[in-house]
Design an enzyme around this catalytic site. Structure first.
Site, PDB file in Angstrom:
ATOM      1  N   TRP A   1       0.953  -1.051   0.157  1.00 48.26           N
ATOM      2  CA  TRP A   1      -0.262   0.095  -0.015  1.00 48.26           C
ATOM      3  C   TRP A   1       0.925   1.152  -0.008  1.00 48.26           C
ATOM      4  O   TRP A   1       0.241   2.187   0.025  1.00 48.26           O
ATOM      5  CB  TRP A   1      -0.500   0.186   1.233  1.00 48.26           C
ATOM      6  CG  TRP A   1      -2.244  -1.150   1.282  1.00 48.26           C
ATOM      7  CD1 TRP A   1      -2.656  -1.350   0.406  1.00 48.26           C
ATOM      8  CD2 TRP A   1      -2.767  -0.823   2.057  1.00 48.26           C
ATOM      9  NE1 TRP A   1      -3.564  -2.606   0.761  1.00 48.26           N
ATOM     10  CE2 TRP A   1      -3.965  -1.630   1.545  1.00 48.26           C
ATOM     11  CE3 TRP A   1      -2.974  -0.369   3.189  1.00 48.26           C
ATOM     12  CZ2 TRP A   1      -5.177  -2.415   2.385  1.00 48.26           C
ATOM     13  CZ3 TRP A   1      -4.700  -0.354   3.767  1.00 48.26           C
ATOM     14  CH2 TRP A   1      -5.359  -1.159   3.211  1.00 48.26           C
ATOM     15  N   LYS A   2       2.306   0.953   0.805  1.00 49.13           N
ATOM     16  CA  LYS A   2       2.845   2.215   0.416  1.00 49.13           C
ATOM     17  C   LYS A   2       2.306   3.349   1.668  1.00 49.13           C
ATOM     18  O   LYS A   2       1.941   2.938   2.270  1.00 49.13           O
ATOM     19  CB  LYS A   2       3.599   2.751  -0.799  1.00 49.13           C
ATOM     20  CG  LYS A   2       3.777   1.955  -1.668  1.00 49.13           C
ATOM     21  CD  LYS A   2       4.566   2.442  -3.366  1.00 49.13           C
ATOM     22  CE  LYS A   2       4.671   1.141  -4.002  1.00 49.13           C
ATOM     23  NZ  LYS A   2       5.525   2.051  -4.875  1.00 49.13           N
TER      24      LYS A   2
ATOM     25  N   GLY B   1       5.910   2.333 -11.004  1.00 42.69           N
ATOM     26  CA  GLY B   1       4.858   3.351 -10.922  1.00 42.69           C
ATOM     27  C   GLY B   1       4.906   4.300 -12.241  1.00 42.69           C
ATOM     28  O   GLY B   1       4.380   4.958 -12.312  1.00 42.69           O
TER      29      GLY B   1
ATOM     30  N   SER C   1       4.349  -2.028 -11.888  1.00 38.43           N
ATOM     31  CA  SER C   1       3.360  -1.918 -13.039  1.00 38.43           C
ATOM     32  C   SER C   1       2.713  -3.117 -13.521  1.00 38.43           C
ATOM     33  O   SER C   1       1.746  -3.677 -14.283  1.00 38.43           O
ATOM     34  CB  SER C   1       3.698  -1.261 -14.418  1.00 38.43           C
ATOM     35  OG  SER C   1       4.202  -0.112 -14.708  1.00 38.43           O
TER      36      SER C   1
ATOM     37  N   GLU D   1      12.500  -6.427  -8.807  1.00 39.79           N
ATOM     38  CA  GLU D   1      11.413  -5.323  -9.151  1.00 39.79           C
ATOM     39  C   GLU D   1      12.315  -3.960 -10.046  1.00 39.79           C
ATOM     40  O   GLU D   1      12.758  -3.297  -9.432  1.00 39.79           O
ATOM     41  CB  GLU D   1      11.290  -4.117  -8.089  1.00 39.79           C
ATOM     42  CG  GLU D   1       9.744  -5.175  -7.765  1.00 39.79           C
ATOM     43  CD  GLU D   1       9.118  -4.734  -6.410  1.00 39.79           C
ATOM     44  OE1 GLU D   1       7.822  -4.414  -6.464  1.00 39.79           O
ATOM     45  OE2 GLU D   1       9.798  -2.934  -6.292  1.00 39.79           O
TER      46      GLU D   1
ATOM     47  N   HIS E   1      13.396  -2.010  -0.640  1.00 36.59           N
ATOM     48  CA  HIS E   1      12.724  -1.261  -1.797  1.00 36.59           C
ATOM     49  C   HIS E   1      12.698  -0.325  -2.123  1.00 36.59           C
ATOM     50  O   HIS E   1      13.793   0.504  -1.395  1.00 36.59           O
ATOM     51  CB  HIS E   1      11.044  -1.131  -0.697  1.00 36.59           C
ATOM     52  CG  HIS E   1      10.196  -0.790  -2.333  1.00 36.59           C
ATOM     53  ND1 HIS E   1      10.112   0.495  -2.812  1.00 36.59           N
ATOM     54  CD2 HIS E   1       9.293  -1.547  -2.745  1.00 36.59           C
ATOM     55  CE1 HIS E   1       9.496   0.305  -3.440  1.00 36.59           C
ATOM     56  NE2 HIS E   1       8.791  -0.754  -3.953  1.00 36.59           N
TER      57      HIS E   1
ATOM     58  N   GLY F   1       1.996  -2.798  -6.453  1.00 39.27           N
ATOM     59  CA  GLY F   1       1.750  -1.193  -5.720  1.00 39.27           C
ATOM     60  C   GLY F   1       0.824  -0.287  -6.153  1.00 39.27           C
ATOM     61  O   GLY F   1      -0.667  -0.591  -5.042  1.00 39.27           O
ATOM     62  N   GLY F   2       0.468   0.325  -7.054  1.00 32.94           N
ATOM     63  CA  GLY F   2      -0.046   1.371  -6.865  1.00 32.94           C
ATOM     64  C   GLY F   2      -1.848   0.428  -7.125  1.00 32.94           C
ATOM     65  O   GLY F   2      -3.004   0.747  -6.679  1.00 32.94           O
TER      66      GLY F   2
HETATM   67  P1  PGA Z   1       3.822  -0.755  -8.867  1.00 38.16           P
HETATM   68  O1  PGA Z   1       4.979  -0.512  -7.289  1.00 38.16           O
HETATM   69  O2  PGA Z   1       3.104  -1.254  -8.571  1.00 38.16           O
HETATM   70  O3  PGA Z   1       3.525   0.810  -8.841  1.00 38.16           O
HETATM   71  O4  PGA Z   1       4.764  -0.544  -9.930  1.00 38.16           O
HETATM   72  C1  PGA Z   1       5.262  -1.908  -7.327  1.00 38.16           C
HETATM   73  C2  PGA Z   1       6.166  -1.268  -5.723  1.00 38.16           C
HETATM   74  O5  PGA Z   1       6.628  -0.772  -6.292  1.00 38.16           O
HETATM   75  O6  PGA Z   1       6.293  -2.897  -4.921  1.00 38.16           O
END
Ligand code: PGA
Length: 250
Positions: free
Chosen positions: A9-10, A172, A212, A166, A93, A233-234
């Site tokens: 979720w960041k 993102g 992504s 990653e 990360h 993430g997003g």
């Molecule tokens: P993202 O982020 O899915 O928004 O690209 C992935 C992450 O940072 O773990």
């Protein structure tokens, strides 16, 4: 091995009300899934997850500190996390490396303390666009794995470690890594692990893809490229989209 789908979720959402709503609706959709679904919320929302959770839903942290306790203002230790129902901890990360000066040395200390506290570290590695253009992907992954896992004994990580590939340029950006390329990277990571430990150990470590991920590409990474799971993430803060990612990954 059932796929492990991690929701990172960041620093989202901004209120506990929204966090409860997000968790509630995803939970309803995925509680019968064959995938293991891991929520990694900001620390302040951990209390939402203190109720009894369905068997396939687990809690993870986005970071931790390596010292056990003491005068370290603002930090949360692995030992403190292990007292909650936290099973996984994301370590290293790229956003932590970029904005909070994490490096392979601090990553290594954190991995050790997560393992000492009987949780599973998710070690994030990946190259920048510049490093890829320079042709140094292999060196970068090699260094990040070797240094991140320095002095961590093989038996300790057996069934207790996940690596997340990653690529920084895919995080993102809406520009996910090509499936075929990601498959090569997964095999490269397994090869590095087998050099650092042995083949058996490399087979035992799950490799996740992150960058992504969405409901349209999730199944390709798991079913085609062979990743043992995804780090999202997003898309993890959009309940329908994330539920669909979980559904498509099994
Ligand atoms: P993202 O982020 O899915 O928004 O690209 C992935 C992450 O940072 O773990």
């Amino acid at each position: 091995m059932k796929p492990i789908i991690i929701a990172n979720w960041k620093c989202n959402p901004t209120t506990i009300k929204e966090a409860r709503k997000l968790f509630g609706s995803v939970c309803k959709n995925v509680k019968k899934s064959k995938a293991e679904v891991v929520f990694c919320p900001p620390f302040i929302y951990f209390s939402i997850f203190s109720l009894k959770l369905p068997n396939n839903i687990k809690i993870g942290a986005q970071n931790c500190y390596f010292e056990k306790a003491g005068a370290f203002t603002g930090e949360v230790s692995a030992s403190e996390l292990s007292d909650l129902k936290c099973k996984y901890v994301i370590i290293g990360h790229s956003e932590r490396r970029k904005y909070f000066s994490e490096n392979d040395l601090t990553v290594n200390k954190k991995i050790a303390s997560v393992l000492d506290n009987k949780m599973i570290p998710i070690l994030c590695i990946g190259e920048s666009q510049e490093q890829r253009d320079r042709g140094s992907v292999q060196d970068i992954l090699n260094i990040q794995l070797r240094e991140g896992l320095r002095n961590i004994a093989g038996p300790k990580i057996k069934n207790n470690l996940l690596i997340a590939y990653e690529p920084i340029w895919a995080i993102g950006t809406g520009r996910p890594c090509d499936i075929e390329e990601s498959q090569k990277m997964r095999l490269l990571i397994k090869k590095i692990l087998s050099n650092l430990y042995n083949q058996n150990m490399a087979n035992n470590v799950g490799v996740l893809y992150g960058g992504s991920v969405n409901s349209a590409n999730a199944s390709d990474y798991v079913k085609e490229a062979g990743f043992e799971g995804l780090l999202v993430g997003g898309a993890s803060i959009k309940s329908q989209e994330f539920s669909q990612i979980v559904k498509n990954s099994v």
